[in-house]
Scaffold this active site. Structure first.
Site, PDB file in Angstrom:
ATOM      1  N   ARG A 134       0.834  -1.199   0.000  1.00 30.75           N
ATOM      2  CA  ARG A 134       0.000   0.000   0.000  1.00 30.75           C
ATOM      3  C   ARG A 134       0.875   1.257   0.000  1.00 30.75           C
ATOM      4  NH1 ARG A 134      -4.918   1.811  -1.542  1.00 30.75           N
ATOM      5  NH2 ARG A 134      -6.151   2.813   0.091  1.00 30.75           N
ATOM      6  N   THR A 158      -8.870   0.241  -9.563  1.00 32.92           N
ATOM      7  CA  THR A 158      -8.357  -1.058  -9.150  1.00 32.92           C
ATOM      8  C   THR A 158      -8.481  -2.167 -10.200  1.00 32.92           C
ATOM      9  OG1 THR A 158      -9.173  -0.376  -6.971  1.00 32.92           O
ATOM     10  CG2 THR A 158      -8.268  -2.550  -7.133  1.00 32.92           C
ATOM     11  N   GLU A 217      -3.779   7.894  -4.375  1.00 32.74           N
ATOM     12  CA  GLU A 217      -4.209   7.056  -3.256  1.00 32.74           C
ATOM     13  C   GLU A 217      -4.448   7.827  -1.971  1.00 32.74           C
ATOM     14  OE1 GLU A 217      -5.842   3.972  -3.354  1.00 32.74           O
ATOM     15  OE2 GLU A 217      -4.157   3.705  -4.702  1.00 32.74           O
ATOM     16  N   SER A 236     -10.389  -0.740   0.533  1.00 28.52           N
ATOM     17  CA  SER A 236     -11.454  -1.740   0.466  1.00 28.52           C
ATOM     18  C   SER A 236     -11.033  -2.977  -0.308  1.00 28.52           C
ATOM     19  CB  SER A 236     -12.695  -1.139  -0.209  1.00 28.52           C
ATOM     20  OG  SER A 236     -13.184  -0.060   0.536  1.00 28.52           O
ATOM     21  N   GLY A 294     -13.690   0.102  -5.875  1.00 26.72           N
ATOM     22  CA  GLY A 294     -13.799   1.004  -4.744  1.00 26.72           C
ATOM     23  C   GLY A 294     -14.399   0.319  -3.537  1.00 26.72           C
TER      24      GLY A 294
END
Length: 599
Positions: free
Chosen positions: A119, A417, A454, A483, A506
């Site tokens: 991340r 994503t 992000e 998520s 999302g």
């Protein structure tokens, strides 16, 4: 072997060898052949699902799937294939993920599940007021997205390198050959990319992106146009030969930092020190038990900073304390009574998500453990709040009788994503969800790839009206809540891998993935049938239904139970691979251009 692969023809092996020879440290044992390049659909294309015997790879674009297939065919591991797939997605699906973004990867090595956290992180200079205007009020979402302000330190490449060091079989450099070849020779613009480019406005304001994605008249390149990306090929060659340092230090890192900091209207705070300091993390997977149709399962997902595994397990766990399990599909569709129970359970899960979930390096879990949110007694207590009429908006619970000092995060958009599911010839598996957040990220292109936005996954407001801090507020070095829900499913009794699954979308990723799990485990559908089911969900507000997929009677029945129903496009991009008696069966979402391949 699926017929889709049989239809793929190759250019000469000599060309492939020449490409590989010019990629440092590449062994000629793996020779990538460029397939015919299909023009994937942008709307809804029915898909049959794919049966394989030895291994399988599912990704969001046929070229990416094929790259993973060729790596597996050459004896590569699931991790090897995931790296090749991601690099090709950077090129052919730039709107969704890439080396400028982040990812969560679950890996099963036949014994244990590991969670690799790639991340993005907030720059060291970021403060909780990052998305506040001079008057102290939060920016509008898109004000924060476009430009340099929203760009976090990308994590995907360093995370993949960490995973490869632990579980790679082929040399790192070989895994870049497919993306390098496609970037240099060109790939055909797909219908989906063309459609999204036509609707996109902010991307055109970046001169670099405008020159790459659009023709001289400012129109998106047409479907089938061969698009080449020599700048990205050069970056990929550097990554292949030098490893992640080629992105995190030196001229590429400097170009990223300069782009972020020099944005004319919305500059960001990213620094060379931030880039060099980024480190992926290896976390313990978040696994929970689930029973359906007389069988016990172990569901493994990603822990915080992802909220996906907790929210899915909470929703499914709460449903186990309701009559939902007695409600079959009605004419092949979820019924109004079942949708009522599901969305009420989801409201309770999303209320807890907003209250508690954030980067665990900054925020302590309630009652000292994230598993407190999944305690059967707590879920039973939450289920008692579901009645005959919709609660419309649920309030968070108090697991373990421990009150939090944080305020709930207000609802905020989430987008973007891509998802990759892979099982290799050894039965080792990957579920990886990867992102640059919004479509085309921050709309900033550098060296052939797009930068993420992000940081807009943080709460724009750092506190509530009374000044109580929000757990998922911006802090330096912090990872924004996600998520993303990469999921591996196991038989609880034997430990046998049963499925790898996940989706983009999302906040609705949670529902898309949850739908697929419920459809396969509770309703006995195969992966493709479960993926094909109409989408539904809620983020603790209106009840959302995929438009034109539910009969009017279902909508009317939900409204009679107090639901505010909104019908809209819910474009999931699910991929799933499930174990069968003879091998594997893979499914890909008919709403996007993904596919499954394997032997």
């Amino acid at each position: 072997m699926p017929s889709t692969h049989k239809a793929l023809s190759a250019i000469t092996a000599a060309l492939a060898l020449a490409l590989l020879a010019s990629c440092a440290s590449t062994d000629a044992a793996f020779t990538y052949t460029v397939p015919q390049q299909p023009e994937g659909a942008s709307g809804y294309t029915d898909k049959p699902g794919w049966s394989t015997h030895t291994f399988a790879v599912a990704a969001a674009n046929p070229l990416a799937t094929d790259a993973g297939y060729q790596i597996l065919k050459a004896g590569g591991s699931a991790i090897d294939a995931a790296i090749a797939v991601q690099m090709v997605l950077t090129l052919v699906e730039p709107q969704s993920s890439g080396i400028g973004g982040g990812a969560f990867l679950l890996h099963f090595d036949g014994r244990a599940v590991e969670a690799f956290d790639g991340r993005e992180t907030a720059p060291a200079a970021a403060t909780e007021t990052l998305f506040l205007k001079p008057d102290g009020k939060p920016m509008a979402f898109m004000e924060g997205v476009v430009g340099g302000r929203s760009v976090g330190v990308p994590g995907t490449v360093r995370m993949l390198h960490m995973a490869h060091q632990a579980h790679g079989k082929l040399p790192w450099a070989q895994l870049f050959a497919p993306a390098i070849a496609l970037a240099e020779q060109g790939f055909k613009v797909s219908a989906r990319l063309n459609t999204l480019l036509a609707a996109e406005q902010a991307l055109r304001k970046d001169p670099v992106a405008l020159a790459y994605f659009y023709d001289p008249a400012g129109q998106p390149w047409p479907v089938g146009h061969v698009l080449k990306n020599p700048e990205l090929a050069q970056v990929l060659r550097a990554l292949a030969s030098s490893g992640p340092s080629a992105l995190y230090q030196g001229p590429v890192a400097q170009a990223v930092v300069d782009k972020v900091r020099a944005h004319p209207s919305n500059p960001g705070l990213l620094s060379m020190a931030d880039m060099a300091a980024y480190q992926p993390k290896k976390r313990a997977a978040l696994c929970s038990d689930y029973a359906a149709q007389g069988r016990s399962y172990r569901l493994c997902g990603f822990p915080p900073p992802s909220s996906g595994a907790i929210a899915i397990a909470q929703t499914l766990g709460i449903l186990q304390h309701t009559p939902a399990g007695t409600l079959p599909l009605a004419d092949g569709l979820p019924s109004a009574p079942w949708l009522h129970l599901y969305t009420e359970a989801a409201r309770l899960a999303f209320a807890d998500r907003a209250q508690y979930v954030a980067d665990p390096d900054f925020v302590d879990p309630p009652a000292g453990t994230w598993m407190s949110l999944l305690e059967p007694s707590y879920l039973a207590q939450r289920a008692q709040l579901i009645g005959a009429q919709s609660m419309k908006v649920a309030k968070p619970g108090v697991p373990g009788a421990t009150k939090t000092s944080y305020a709930p995060m207000p609802n905020q958009p989430e987008y973007g994503t891509s998802h990759i599911s892979i099982v290799d010839a050894q039965g080792h598996a990957v579920a990886m969800t990867t992102t640059i957040e919004d479509a085309f990220g921050a709309r900033q292109m550098v060296k052939g790839f797009l930068l993420n936005n992000e940081l807009t996954d943080f709460s724009f407001a750092p506190t509530d009206a009374s000044g109580t801090p929000i757990a998922n507020r911006v802090q330096p070095g912090k990872r924004p809540r996600s998520s993303m829900s990469p999921t591996l499913v196991f038989d609880q009794a034997t430990g046998k891998l049963l499925m790898s699954a996940g989706s983009p979308g999302g906040a609705l990723i949670i529902h898309y993935t949850g739908k697929t799990l419920y459809g396969t485990l509770n309703w006995g559908l195969n992966a493709q049938q479960a993926i094909k089911l109409p989408n539904f969900g809620t983020t603790n507000g209106p009840t959302l239904l995929e438009q034109k997929r539910f009969p009017a009677a279902t909508v009317d029945a939900l409204k009679a139970m107090g639901h505010e129903v909104r019908e809209l496009d819910m474009t999931s991009g699910l991929q799933a691979i499930q174990a069968t008696a003879s091998g594997y069966f893979g499914g890909a979402d008919p709403r996007r251009e993904g596919m499954v391949m394997g032997d």
